[in-house]
Design a protein around this motif. Sequence first.
Motif, PDB file in Angstrom:
ATOM      1  N   TRP A  73       0.826  -1.213   0.000  1.00 40.02           N
ATOM      2  CA  TRP A  73       0.000   0.000   0.000  1.00 40.02           C
ATOM      3  C   TRP A  73       0.857   1.260   0.000  1.00 40.02           C
ATOM      4  O   TRP A  73       0.572   2.205  -0.735  1.00 40.02           O
ATOM      5  N   ASP A  74       1.895   1.273   0.821  1.00 37.12           N
ATOM      6  CA  ASP A  74       2.750   2.455   0.913  1.00 37.12           C
ATOM      7  C   ASP A  74       3.407   2.763  -0.430  1.00 37.12           C
ATOM      8  O   ASP A  74       3.537   3.935  -0.816  1.00 37.12           O
ATOM      9  N   ASP A  75       3.824   1.747  -1.140  1.00 41.52           N
ATOM     10  CA  ASP A  75       4.455   1.942  -2.449  1.00 41.52           C
ATOM     11  C   ASP A  75       3.467   2.558  -3.443  1.00 41.52           C
ATOM     12  O   ASP A  75       3.847   3.403  -4.264  1.00 41.52           O
ATOM     13  N   ILE A  76       2.199   2.128  -3.378  1.00 36.82           N
ATOM     14  CA  ILE A  76       1.186   2.678  -4.284  1.00 36.82           C
ATOM     15  C   ILE A  76       0.955   4.158  -3.971  1.00 36.82           C
ATOM     16  O   ILE A  76       0.943   5.014  -4.866  1.00 36.82           O
ATOM     17  N   LEU A  77       0.781   4.479  -2.702  1.00 41.96           N
ATOM     18  CA  LEU A  77       0.550   5.872  -2.298  1.00 41.96           C
ATOM     19  C   LEU A  77       1.755   6.746  -2.643  1.00 41.96           C
ATOM     20  O   LEU A  77       1.595   7.917  -3.010  1.00 41.96           O
ATOM     21  N   ALA A  78       2.946   6.157  -2.560  1.00 37.34           N
ATOM     22  CA  ALA A  78       4.167   6.908  -2.877  1.00 37.34           C
ATOM     23  C   ALA A  78       4.244   7.273  -4.356  1.00 37.34           C
ATOM     24  O   ALA A  78       4.995   8.187  -4.740  1.00 37.34           O
ATOM     25  N   GLU A  79       3.485   6.593  -5.198  1.00 37.03           N
ATOM     26  CA  GLU A  79       3.474   6.895  -6.622  1.00 37.03           C
ATOM     27  C   GLU A  79       2.558   8.065  -6.964  1.00 37.03           C
ATOM     28  O   GLU A  79       2.392   8.418  -8.135  1.00 37.03           O
ATOM     29  N   GLY A  80       1.958   8.657  -5.946  1.00 39.38           N
ATOM     30  CA  GLY A  80       1.161   9.857  -6.162  1.00 39.38           C
ATOM     31  C   GLY A  80      -0.338   9.668  -6.081  1.00 39.38           C
ATOM     32  O   GLY A  80      -1.100  10.601  -6.358  1.00 39.38           O
ATOM     33  N   TYR A  81      -0.775   8.480  -5.671  1.00 34.22           N
ATOM     34  CA  TYR A  81      -2.209   8.245  -5.516  1.00 34.22           C
ATOM     35  C   TYR A  81      -2.670   8.741  -4.152  1.00 34.22           C
ATOM     36  O   TYR A  81      -1.943   8.651  -3.155  1.00 34.22           O
ATOM     37  N   ASP A  82      -3.888   9.283  -4.132  1.00 35.49           N
ATOM     38  CA  ASP A  82      -4.457   9.777  -2.879  1.00 35.49           C
ATOM     39  C   ASP A  82      -5.158   8.674  -2.099  1.00 35.49           C
ATOM     40  O   ASP A  82      -5.170   8.690  -0.867  1.00 35.49           O
ATOM     41  N   GLN A  83      -5.748   7.730  -2.833  1.00 36.43           N
ATOM     42  CA  GLN A  83      -6.518   6.670  -2.197  1.00 36.43           C
ATOM     43  C   GLN A  83      -6.354   5.370  -2.982  1.00 36.43           C
ATOM     44  O   GLN A  83      -6.023   5.382  -4.168  1.00 36.43           O
ATOM     45  N   VAL A  84      -6.621   4.253  -2.276  1.00 36.19           N
ATOM     46  CA  VAL A  84      -6.503   2.929  -2.882  1.00 36.19           C
ATOM     47  C   VAL A  84      -7.759   2.122  -2.570  1.00 36.19           C
ATOM     48  O   VAL A  84      -8.202   2.082  -1.417  1.00 36.19           O
ATOM     49  N   VAL A  85      -8.329   1.501  -3.584  1.00 33.84           N
ATOM     50  CA  VAL A  85      -9.379   0.496  -3.388  1.00 33.84           C
ATOM     51  C   VAL A  85      -8.687  -0.860  -3.473  1.00 33.84           C
ATOM     52  O   VAL A  85      -8.154  -1.226  -4.521  1.00 33.84           O
ATOM     53  N   TYR A  86      -8.683  -1.588  -2.357  1.00 34.65           N
ATOM     54  CA  TYR A  86      -8.004  -2.878  -2.315  1.00 34.65           C
ATOM     55  C   TYR A  86      -9.038  -3.990  -2.312  1.00 34.65           C
ATOM     56  O   TYR A  86      -9.934  -4.021  -1.463  1.00 34.65           O
ATOM     57  N   ILE A  87      -8.911  -4.929  -3.268  1.00 37.93           N
ATOM     58  CA  ILE A  87      -9.897  -5.995  -3.465  1.00 37.93           C
ATOM     59  C   ILE A  87      -9.209  -7.342  -3.261  1.00 37.93           C
ATOM     60  O   ILE A  87      -8.692  -7.943  -4.210  1.00 37.93           O
ATOM     61  N   PRO A  88      -9.172  -7.843  -2.023  1.00 40.08           N
ATOM     62  CA  PRO A  88      -8.568  -9.155  -1.780  1.00 40.08           C
ATOM     63  C   PRO A  88      -9.548 -10.279  -2.062  1.00 40.08           C
ATOM     64  O   PRO A  88     -10.717 -10.040  -2.384  1.00 40.08           O
TER      65      PRO A  88
END
Length: 290
Positions: A73-88
Amino acid sequence: MSKVAIATDSNSGMTGKGPGEKGVYILPMPVNVEEKTYLEGAHITHAQLYKAMKLHKRISSSQPSPGQLVAFWDDILAEGYDQVVYIPMSSGLSNSCSTAIQFAQAYEGKIQVVDNHRISVTQAASVLSAKRMAQRGADTREIKARLEELAYDASIYIAVDSMEYLKKGGRVTPAAAAFASVLNLKPVLTIQGDKLDVHAKVRGMRQAERKMIEAVKQDLQTRFAHLPKEELLVGTAGTFETEEMAKRWQELVQAEFPDFSVVYARLPCSIASHVGVNAAGAGIVRWEAI
């Protein structure tokens, strides 16, 4: 407008960065072979997994460590995204969803975990639905609510060629496995939301294939009869040793459902570790129309 990323795990059948679409991220899931742990799609290929199965090695799946999940998650946010929808994968089939929900609380709303009740091609359909909604401007809470609303509108059927790994996983007794082997019985399993159950037992894989096609047709005529075809996806999957076997199965199902563009995906390691080599799967799922 917030910049939204869509994330899932390799239980969806997706591996690598994403299904050819920017902004989709896949967390590789661990698979255990004997005493060693590998990450699906990163450290072990499907061909290597099937080879280990043919050698009758001990194989199991597990969930990612909290550290692996948080770093993802941290790597995704570090790419400039404000929010993440995670679908496990489905919370009924693994504790990974509940673990993700717990750790997402520390992100103050930046991570929305979807309790999606799906796996394999049905889970992948949810990922693509989420991507479409994000492109239309839906926020993460709207995406989560919609995916959870549609979560149970999906069916998967899997025909197992060998009982070996169902026996090793404790899902059938050694006596039942031996009996099935003598009579060439092939179990057809079904995943409906949170449960993996036996749908039928038939003689031989060809009859098992017919049983799965009949089941998908029955779902199309009953559970999904009120929906336009644009909102439905018919898919195939498997743990086939060769591309020719996979292509044959996909084309067989395509011929039975000419109004659909039938997709094919390898079954993820989490399922393969239970159903073994040369299992075949088919399913139908509701997804977000374009």
